[in-house]
Design a protein around this motif. Sequence first.
Motif, short mmCIF file in Angstrom:
data_model
loop_
_atom_site.label_atom_id
_atom_site.label_comp_id
_atom_site.label_asym_id
_atom_site.label_seq_id
_atom_site.Cartn_x
_atom_site.Cartn_y
_atom_site.Cartn_z
N ALA A 156 28.03 40.60 40.16
CA ALA A 156 29.13 40.75 41.12
C ALA A 156 29.66 39.37 41.52
CB ALA A 156 28.65 41.50 42.35
N ILE A 157 30.96 39.30 41.71
CA ILE A 157 31.64 38.05 42.07
C ILE A 157 31.84 37.99 43.58
CG2 ILE A 157 33.75 36.69 41.81
CD1 ILE A 157 34.17 38.26 39.13
N ASN A 167 33.45 35.09 45.95
CA ASN A 167 34.07 33.77 46.03
C ASN A 167 34.32 33.38 47.47
OD1 ASN A 167 34.32 33.06 43.26
ND2 ASN A 167 35.99 34.53 43.06
N SER A 184 40.88 32.23 45.57
CA SER A 184 40.39 32.86 44.35
C SER A 184 41.47 33.77 43.79
CB SER A 184 39.11 33.65 44.63
OG SER A 184 39.33 34.60 45.65
N HIS A 232 41.70 36.62 42.32
CA HIS A 232 41.72 38.06 42.56
C HIS A 232 41.51 38.38 44.04
CE1 HIS A 232 41.26 42.33 41.69
NE2 HIS A 232 40.16 42.33 42.41
N ASP A 233 40.52 37.77 44.66
CA ASP A 233 40.18 38.11 46.04
C ASP A 233 41.15 37.53 47.06
OD1 ASP A 233 37.81 39.54 45.34
OD2 ASP A 233 36.84 37.62 44.99
N SER A 272 36.93 40.12 34.27
CA SER A 272 37.38 41.02 35.32
C SER A 272 38.76 40.67 35.88
CB SER A 272 36.35 40.99 36.46
OG SER A 272 36.65 41.97 37.42
N ASN A 273 39.71 41.59 35.67
CA ASN A 273 41.05 41.49 36.24
C ASN A 273 41.82 40.24 35.83
OD1 ASN A 273 41.09 43.93 38.09
ND2 ASN A 273 39.29 42.87 38.88
N LYS A 299 41.88 47.47 36.69
CA LYS A 299 40.51 47.98 36.61
C LYS A 299 40.23 48.67 35.28
CE LYS A 299 38.65 49.98 40.20
NZ LYS A 299 38.26 51.01 41.22
N HIS A 324 34.44 42.25 39.47
CA HIS A 324 34.80 42.50 40.86
C HIS A 324 34.47 43.92 41.29
CE1 HIS A 324 37.60 39.21 39.61
NE2 HIS A 324 37.32 38.75 40.82
N ASP A 325 34.76 44.91 40.44
CA ASP A 325 34.62 46.32 40.79
C ASP A 325 33.25 46.82 40.32
OD1 ASP A 325 37.39 46.80 41.80
OD2 ASP A 325 37.87 46.13 39.78
#
Length: 299
Positions: free
Chosen positions: A32-33, A35, A40, A42-43, A232-233, A249, A270-271
């Motif tokens: 799991a990421i 950050n 970041s 994605h987040d 991821s993404n 996703k 991430h998911d």
Amino acid sequence: MSGETLPPEIISPVRRIGRREFDFARQVAIMAIVNRTPNSFHDQGRTFELDSAVTAARRAVDDGADWVDIGGFAFSAAQAGIGADEEIDRVAPVIAEVREVTDAVISVDTHRPEVARAAVEAGADVINDTNGLREPGMAEFAAESGVSVIVTHSLGGPGRRVFRPSYADVVSEVTDYLRERVAYALKCGIAEDKIIIDPGHDLNKNTFHSLEITRRLEEVTAIGHPTLVALSNKDFIGETLDRPQGERKEGTIAANVFCIVKGARILRVHDVAATVASVRMTEAMLGWRGPLTPSHNLA
């Protein structure tokens, strides 16, 4: 031969990483990421605050993550530089708090040896180095501490801009680099069973490069060390499907499953919950695990 999907011969497939044991001959670990950065990709800073980062890490483990990767410095060149002390202040408290509540593997995403040292002292089990152990002192510290290392391909490394990256043959150049960095790690005293490799999807690579690496991933996994993929993404998925950041996703899951068949054994995502379900189903279809609730009713 390109296109073959035979499982790779993995060096020391059964490994003790931190407090957990993995059999990479028939098991995929889910990382799991988390950050702790304001930028970041994605987040977008959602886990920048300490409490948010710790909560996200605990939720990921509850959702089935085997591993939590904690970073305080984004790879992108589009960011303000920070010193090692600030990076330590971002990652060490998260690692310490997460370590108290889980036996999951914890890695620190950093290219600086002083940050790696502080992270290991706080409880990290793995150094995830997107700079490929190129910073002076990093490989030596990893050898001294006995932690596992993830050796990643990138041309410039974190925070360094590379304009229009080009390759004559991206897969051959990535595998040559990884072989050279693995040889360097061994020379510095890092044990063979402590090395993991990552081809670095989208790190100084365009969409065509990342797709080619994915298509020919068996050439990377043939190096022998467990292979991590961090898909991821990412933009290569978004550009391939014409999907914005929050709608990738399904593409991520498809790419991850494809990479498992090609030999990947660690997925950085991430998911978590969706990935756990897709990975466990893939493991079952490959004959590595049975159904969790099998029915023997033949009627």
